[in-house]
Design a protein around this motif. Structure first.
Motif, PDB file in Angstrom:
ATOM      1  N   PRO A 169       0.836  -1.284   0.000  1.00  0.00           N
ATOM      2  CA  PRO A 169       0.036  -0.002  -0.076  1.00  0.00           C
ATOM      3  C   PRO A 169       0.833   1.235   0.174  1.00  0.00           C
ATOM      4  O   PRO A 169       1.950   1.131   0.368  1.00  0.00           O
ATOM      5  CB  PRO A 169      -0.725  -0.068   1.349  1.00  0.00           C
ATOM      6  CG  PRO A 169      -0.157  -1.179   2.221  1.00  0.00           C
ATOM      7  CD  PRO A 169       0.710  -2.025   1.256  1.00  0.00           C
ATOM      8  N   SER A 170       0.169   2.366  -0.491  1.00  0.00           N
ATOM      9  CA  SER A 170       0.860   3.558  -0.336  1.00  0.00           C
ATOM     10  C   SER A 170       1.453   3.873   0.800  1.00  0.00           C
ATOM     11  O   SER A 170       0.800   3.746   2.017  1.00  0.00           O
ATOM     12  CB  SER A 170      -0.042   4.710  -0.915  1.00  0.00           C
ATOM     13  OG  SER A 170       0.594   5.841  -0.779  1.00  0.00           O
ATOM     14  N   GLY A 171       2.681   4.374   0.868  1.00  0.00           N
ATOM     15  CA  GLY A 171       3.286   4.795   2.080  1.00  0.00           C
ATOM     16  C   GLY A 171       3.852   3.654   2.986  1.00  0.00           C
ATOM     17  O   GLY A 171       4.458   3.891   4.141  1.00  0.00           O
ATOM     18  N   CYS A 172       4.030   2.504   2.374  1.00  0.00           N
ATOM     19  CA  CYS A 172       4.424   1.457   3.296  1.00  0.00           C
ATOM     20  C   CYS A 172       5.918   1.380   3.341  1.00  0.00           C
ATOM     21  O   CYS A 172       6.686   0.572   4.111  1.00  0.00           O
ATOM     22  CB  CYS A 172       3.817   0.128   3.026  1.00  0.00           C
ATOM     23  SG  CYS A 172       4.560  -0.277   1.212  1.00  0.00           S
ATOM     24  N   GLY A 173       6.577   2.088   2.362  1.00  0.00           N
ATOM     25  CA  GLY A 173       7.992   2.096   2.414  1.00  0.00           C
ATOM     26  C   GLY A 173       8.640   1.373   1.274  1.00  0.00           C
ATOM     27  O   GLY A 173      10.035   1.011   1.148  1.00  0.00           O
ATOM     28  N   LYS A 174       8.113   1.209   0.118  1.00  0.00           N
ATOM     29  CA  LYS A 174       8.656   0.331  -1.106  1.00  0.00           C
ATOM     30  C   LYS A 174       9.849   1.426  -1.822  1.00  0.00           C
ATOM     31  O   LYS A 174      10.971   0.799  -1.565  1.00  0.00           O
ATOM     32  CB  LYS A 174       7.805   0.487  -2.248  1.00  0.00           C
ATOM     33  CG  LYS A 174       6.571  -0.477  -1.766  1.00  0.00           C
ATOM     34  CD  LYS A 174       5.165  -0.516  -2.703  1.00  0.00           C
ATOM     35  CE  LYS A 174       4.543   0.965  -3.258  1.00  0.00           C
ATOM     36  NZ  LYS A 174       3.723   1.403  -2.048  1.00  0.00           N
ATOM     37  N   SER A 175       9.484   2.891  -1.858  1.00  0.00           N
ATOM     38  CA  SER A 175      10.529   3.637  -2.395  1.00  0.00           C
ATOM     39  C   SER A 175      11.786   3.837  -1.458  1.00  0.00           C
ATOM     40  O   SER A 175      12.965   3.842  -1.676  1.00  0.00           O
ATOM     41  CB  SER A 175      10.057   4.887  -2.700  1.00  0.00           C
ATOM     42  OG  SER A 175       9.134   4.884  -3.504  1.00  0.00           O
ATOM     43  N   THR A 176      11.466   3.838  -0.267  1.00  0.00           N
ATOM     44  CA  THR A 176      12.602   3.807   0.857  1.00  0.00           C
ATOM     45  C   THR A 176      13.308   2.413   0.902  1.00  0.00           C
ATOM     46  O   THR A 176      14.790   2.671   0.579  1.00  0.00           O
ATOM     47  CB  THR A 176      12.131   4.041   2.161  1.00  0.00           C
ATOM     48  OG1 THR A 176      10.886   5.105   2.245  1.00  0.00           O
ATOM     49  CG2 THR A 176      13.023   4.173   3.545  1.00  0.00           C
ATOM     50  N   LEU A 177      12.797   1.455   0.582  1.00  0.00           N
ATOM     51  CA  LEU A 177      13.717   0.204   0.645  1.00  0.00           C
ATOM     52  C   LEU A 177      14.535   0.101  -0.717  1.00  0.00           C
ATOM     53  O   LEU A 177      15.673  -0.024  -0.655  1.00  0.00           O
ATOM     54  CB  LEU A 177      12.692  -1.171   0.262  1.00  0.00           C
ATOM     55  CG  LEU A 177      13.544  -2.333   0.366  1.00  0.00           C
ATOM     56  CD1 LEU A 177      14.511  -2.743   1.497  1.00  0.00           C
ATOM     57  CD2 LEU A 177      12.361  -3.643   0.228  1.00  0.00           C
ATOM     58  N   THR A 237       6.080  -1.259  -7.810  1.00  0.00           N
ATOM     59  CA  THR A 237       4.638  -0.795  -8.194  1.00  0.00           C
ATOM     60  C   THR A 237       3.821  -0.955  -7.376  1.00  0.00           C
ATOM     61  O   THR A 237       3.724  -1.718  -6.455  1.00  0.00           O
ATOM     62  CB  THR A 237       4.688  -1.956  -9.599  1.00  0.00           C
ATOM     63  OG1 THR A 237       3.349  -1.530 -10.150  1.00  0.00           O
ATOM     64  CG2 THR A 237       4.576  -3.321  -9.274  1.00  0.00           C
ATOM     65  N   HIS A 238       2.781  -0.189  -7.453  1.00  0.00           N
ATOM     66  CA  HIS A 238       1.558  -0.135  -7.047  1.00  0.00           C
ATOM     67  C   HIS A 238       0.623  -1.185  -7.381  1.00  0.00           C
ATOM     68  O   HIS A 238      -0.397  -1.977  -7.202  1.00  0.00           O
ATOM     69  CB  HIS A 238       0.727   1.228  -7.104  1.00  0.00           C
ATOM     70  CG  HIS A 238       0.866   1.992  -6.377  1.00  0.00           C
ATOM     71  ND1 HIS A 238       1.698   3.351  -6.707  1.00  0.00           N
ATOM     72  CD2 HIS A 238       0.662   2.236  -4.998  1.00  0.00           C
ATOM     73  CE1 HIS A 238       1.839   4.035  -5.536  1.00  0.00           C
ATOM     74  NE2 HIS A 238       1.156   3.516  -4.818  1.00  0.00           N
ATOM     75  N   ASP A 239       1.027  -1.759  -9.048  1.00  0.00           N
ATOM     76  CA  ASP A 239       0.067  -2.500  -9.833  1.00  0.00           C
ATOM     77  C   ASP A 239       0.373  -4.079  -9.494  1.00  0.00           C
ATOM     78  O   ASP A 239       1.485  -4.399  -9.867  1.00  0.00           O
ATOM     79  CB  ASP A 239       0.284  -2.086 -10.932  1.00  0.00           C
ATOM     80  CG  ASP A 239      -0.571  -2.536 -12.134  1.00  0.00           C
ATOM     81  OD1 ASP A 239      -1.133  -3.592 -11.920  1.00  0.00           O
ATOM     82  OD2 ASP A 239      -0.678  -2.028 -13.111  1.00  0.00           O
TER      83      ASP A 239
HETATM   84  N1  LIG Z   1      12.209  12.207   3.059  1.00  0.00           N
HETATM   85  C1  LIG Z   1      11.183  11.865   3.949  1.00  0.00           C
HETATM   86  N2  LIG Z   1      11.021  12.385   4.962  1.00  0.00           N
HETATM   87  C2  LIG Z   1      10.165  11.852   5.871  1.00  0.00           C
HETATM   88  N3  LIG Z   1       9.345  10.969   5.542  1.00  0.00           N
HETATM   89  C3  LIG Z   1       9.536  10.395   4.327  1.00  0.00           C
HETATM   90  C4  LIG Z   1      10.209  10.735   3.502  1.00  0.00           C
HETATM   91  N4  LIG Z   1      10.060  10.077   2.420  1.00  0.00           N
HETATM   92  C5  LIG Z   1       8.892   9.325   2.597  1.00  0.00           C
HETATM   93  N5  LIG Z   1       8.705   9.525   3.899  1.00  0.00           N
HETATM   94  C6  LIG Z   1       7.478   8.601   4.525  1.00  0.00           C
HETATM   95  O1  LIG Z   1       7.997   7.310   4.724  1.00  0.00           O
HETATM   96  C7  LIG Z   1       6.919   6.558   4.515  1.00  0.00           C
HETATM   97  C8  LIG Z   1       7.303   5.407   3.257  1.00  0.00           C
HETATM   98  O2  LIG Z   1       7.436   6.328   2.225  1.00  0.00           O
HETATM   99  P1  LIG Z   1       7.736   5.614   0.839  1.00  0.00           P
HETATM  100  O3  LIG Z   1       7.884   6.756  -0.053  1.00  0.00           O
HETATM  101  O4  LIG Z   1       9.020   4.717   1.047  1.00  0.00           O
HETATM  102  O5  LIG Z   1       6.529   4.670   0.702  1.00  0.00           O
HETATM  103  P2  LIG Z   1       6.035   3.950  -0.806  1.00  0.00           P
HETATM  104  O6  LIG Z   1       5.522   2.511  -0.403  1.00  0.00           O
HETATM  105  O7  LIG Z   1       7.058   4.092  -1.762  1.00  0.00           O
HETATM  106  O8  LIG Z   1       4.770   4.859  -0.971  1.00  0.00           O
HETATM  107  P3  LIG Z   1       4.075   5.353  -2.363  1.00  0.00           P
HETATM  108  O9  LIG Z   1       3.472   3.979  -2.817  1.00  0.00           O
HETATM  109  O10 LIG Z   1       2.998   5.941  -2.088  1.00  0.00           O
HETATM  110  O11 LIG Z   1       5.129   5.850  -3.496  1.00  0.00           O
HETATM  111  C9  LIG Z   1       5.693   7.158   4.077  1.00  0.00           C
HETATM  112  O12 LIG Z   1       4.863   7.499   5.449  1.00  0.00           O
HETATM  113  C10 LIG Z   1       6.172   8.660   3.815  1.00  0.00           C
HETATM  114  O13 LIG Z   1       5.298   9.772   4.075  1.00  0.00           O
END
Ligand SMILES: Nc1ncnc2c1ncn2[C@@H]1O[C@H](COP(=O)(O)OP(=O)(O)OP(=O)(O)O)[C@@H](O)[C@H]1O
Length: 254
Positions: free
Chosen positions: A41-49, A199-201
């Motif tokens: 789901p959106s915001g779970c941390g995919k891009s962060t990982l 991906t979200h998809d």
């Molecule tokens: N630079 C940042 N500083 C503070 N919080 C952040 C930052 N980048 C992301 N977050 C938060 O960390 C969490 C994970 O973000 P991330 O972008 O990794 O999620 P995601 O699964 O890729 O989301 P999406 O699918 O919406 O792109 C979210 O709650 C986001 O708001």
């Protein structure tokens, strides 16, 4: 053989009002040549990982290594592609954009300065990505799909071991998206690179990946699942639909 290893990763963003935890105790081993999709789901941390695995971010604790060496910063062995259509240099043509990372010290970039080995690699990449007839175009003359093709071509030219793709087709219309999915699969098979794909998809993940890392909810749980669907995959067959429903229920089970 494993190409990338993450051990007990913890990560939190620093905010004014404290820490915002995103990943806890995440361990993962990725095989050379594997296609791994990261969904959730959106915001779970995919891009962060993805940013951690590619070296753009450092974990709070835990370790990331590529072929046994610690990943401490991004380097050429990994290439990142984003969703944003504006990741090209607007003043450079398609072919100059592709060459730029290796020839940035030679600006203005004259094509005759390109080494012959690089020239033939460029021709091969323009061919495989279908960009040959657009090579002299500037980014503003390209559709979104062609811009993403160019970003992919540029990453391939750097000859990376790993492609890190963060929703690269997320802003495309359905036909362009399918076209680029097929192109990516072709390139992955031909070049035998490792691909990490956010991906979200769920359909896109099932269509492309060997294995899926699924963030099952927003509370930092995740699971790893093999994708047993044989290739080439048919997104309309019963087995595909069944797997898709299973994955939906995992993600929504919170
Ligand atoms: N630079 C940042 N500083 C503070 N919080 C952040 C930052 N980048 C992301 N977050 C938060 O960390 C969490 C994970 O973000 P991330 O972008 O990794 O999620 P995601 O699964 O890729 O989301 P999406 O699918 O919406 O792109 C979210 O709650 C986001 O708001």
């Amino acid at each position: 053989m494993s190409i990338l290893k993450a051990e007990s990763l913890h990560f939190a963003y620093d905010l004014d009002k404290g820490k915002h935890p995103v990943l806890e105790e995440l361990s993962l081993e990725i095989d050379d040549g594997e296609f791994l999709a990261i969904i959730g789901p959106s915001g779970c941390g995919k891009s962060t990982l993805l940013r951690l695995l590619s070296g753009f971010l450092r974990p709070g604790s835990g370790k990331i290594s590529r072929k046994g060496r610690d990943v401490l910063r991004p380097d050429r062995a990994g290439q990142m592609i984003f969703q944003d259509f504006n990741q090209l240099f607007p003043w450079l043509t398609v072919e100059q954009n592709i060459l730029f990372p290796q020839y940035r010290f030679l600006l203005p970039l004259k094509m005759k300065a390109v080494r012959s080995g690089d020239q033939s690699r460029l021709e091969g990449i323009l061919e495989v990505t279908g960009l040959n007839s657009f090579r002299k175009y500037l980014p503003h003359q390209l559709s979104g799909g062609l811009k993403q093709r160019t970003a992919l071509a540029r990453s391939l030219f750097a000859d990376p071991q790993i492609l890190f793709l963060d929703e690269p087709f997320g802003s495309l219309d359905a036909p362009s998206r399918m076209e680029l999915q097929n192109l990516l699969l072709r390139v992955w098979k031909e070049k035998k690179r490792t691909v990490l794909f956010v991906t979200h998809d769920i359909s896109e993940a099932l269509l492309l990946a060997d294995r899926l890392l699924v963030f099952e909810s927003r509370n930092r749980r995740f699971g790893l699942y093999d994708n047993p669907l044989p290739r080439p995959r048919d997104r309309h067959c019963d087995e595909f639909r069944k797997r898709k429903i299973e994955l939906y229920s995992l993600i929504e089970s919170d």
